[in-house]
Write a protein that holds these residues in place. Structure first.
Motif, PDB file in Angstrom:
ATOM      1  N   UNK A   1     -43.772 -20.186 -11.811  1.00  0.00           N
ATOM      2  CA  UNK A   1     -44.929 -19.285 -11.841  1.00  0.00           C
ATOM      3  C   UNK A   1     -46.204 -20.089 -12.048  1.00  0.00           C
ATOM      4  N   UNK A   2     -46.466 -21.045 -11.169  1.00  0.00           N
ATOM      5  CA  UNK A   2     -47.630 -21.915 -11.339  1.00  0.00           C
ATOM      6  C   UNK A   2     -48.934 -21.185 -11.063  1.00  0.00           C
ATOM      7  N   UNK A   3     -48.926 -20.264 -10.111  1.00  0.00           N
ATOM      8  CA  UNK A   3     -50.159 -19.578  -9.730  1.00  0.00           C
ATOM      9  C   UNK A   3     -50.603 -18.613 -10.822  1.00  0.00           C
ATOM     10  N   UNK A   4     -49.647 -18.020 -11.491  1.00  0.00           N
ATOM     11  CA  UNK A   4     -49.969 -17.027 -12.514  1.00  0.00           C
ATOM     12  C   UNK A   4     -50.634 -17.701 -13.709  1.00  0.00           C
ATOM     13  N   UNK A   5     -51.678 -17.090 -14.212  1.00  0.00           N
ATOM     14  CA  UNK A   5     -52.352 -17.628 -15.379  1.00  0.00           C
ATOM     15  C   UNK A   5     -51.525 -17.432 -16.637  1.00  0.00           C
ATOM     16  N   UNK A   6     -50.923 -16.270 -16.759  1.00  0.00           N
ATOM     17  CA  UNK A   6     -50.114 -15.945 -17.919  1.00  0.00           C
ATOM     18  C   UNK A   6     -48.644 -15.937 -17.495  1.00  0.00           C
ATOM     19  N   UNK A   7     -48.038 -17.103 -17.495  1.00  0.00           N
ATOM     20  CA  UNK A   7     -46.664 -17.228 -17.017  1.00  0.00           C
ATOM     21  C   UNK A   7     -45.679 -16.470 -17.913  1.00  0.00           C
ATOM     22  N   UNK A   8     -45.890 -16.512 -19.218  1.00  0.00           N
ATOM     23  CA  UNK A   8     -44.984 -15.814 -20.138  1.00  0.00           C
ATOM     24  C   UNK A   8     -45.043 -14.300 -19.931  1.00  0.00           C
TER      25      UNK A   8
END
Length: 142
Positions: A54-61
């Motif tokens: 999930x590199x693109x997502x800012x909030x991966x968690x």
């Protein structure tokens, strides 16, 4: 070490899960197409550990929590796609794959290192001895 059957099932699940996220359920994750980096299947083929990138997502968690909340829906969509190949669809356990972030961090650490150039060695040491080495004890010196 995984058996060939585990590897085949893991490969099938990885391909089909990518299709599920991109084609079947894009409305569950708007603006996000999680990459499936690895799938590991238990020896009894009952549990599949899916590692998401999930590199693109800012909030991966937060995105991982959302994927875990929709795990049953994802499994159902997966079951529709693999019903001809698998008798039992494994339970899905989602994990965050942080290997790309780790590699980026290691790149940053290596680029920050200050390594001085090596000192030139004594040029006389590089010259080979003109004498031929003795191979046998009874050789005569020439």
């Amino acid at each position: 070490m995984e058996s060939k059957r585990q590897q085949k099932v893991a490969s099938l699940l990885q391909q089909e899960l990518a299709a599920v996220f991109q084609r079947d359920l894009p409305h569950l994750f708007p603006g996000l197409a999680p990459g499936i980096s690895t799938v590991r299947v238990s020896p009894d083929l009952g549990v599949a550990r899916v590692y998401l990138s999930l590199l693109i997502a800012g909030n991966a968690e937060g995105m991982l929590a959302e994927v875990r909340d929709n795990a049953k829906t994802i499994r159902l969509a997966l079951a529709k796609r693999v019903r001809q190949q698998l008798r039992i669809v494994p339970d899905l356990a989602f994990y965050l794959d942080d290997s790309a972030a780790y590699a980026a961090r290691m790149d940053q650490v290596f680029s920050g290192l200050n390594i001085p150039p090596s000192q030139p060695e004594d040029p006389d040491k590089d010259q080979p001895d003109s004498k031929r080495p003795k191979l046998f004890a009874d050789e005569d010196e020439e």
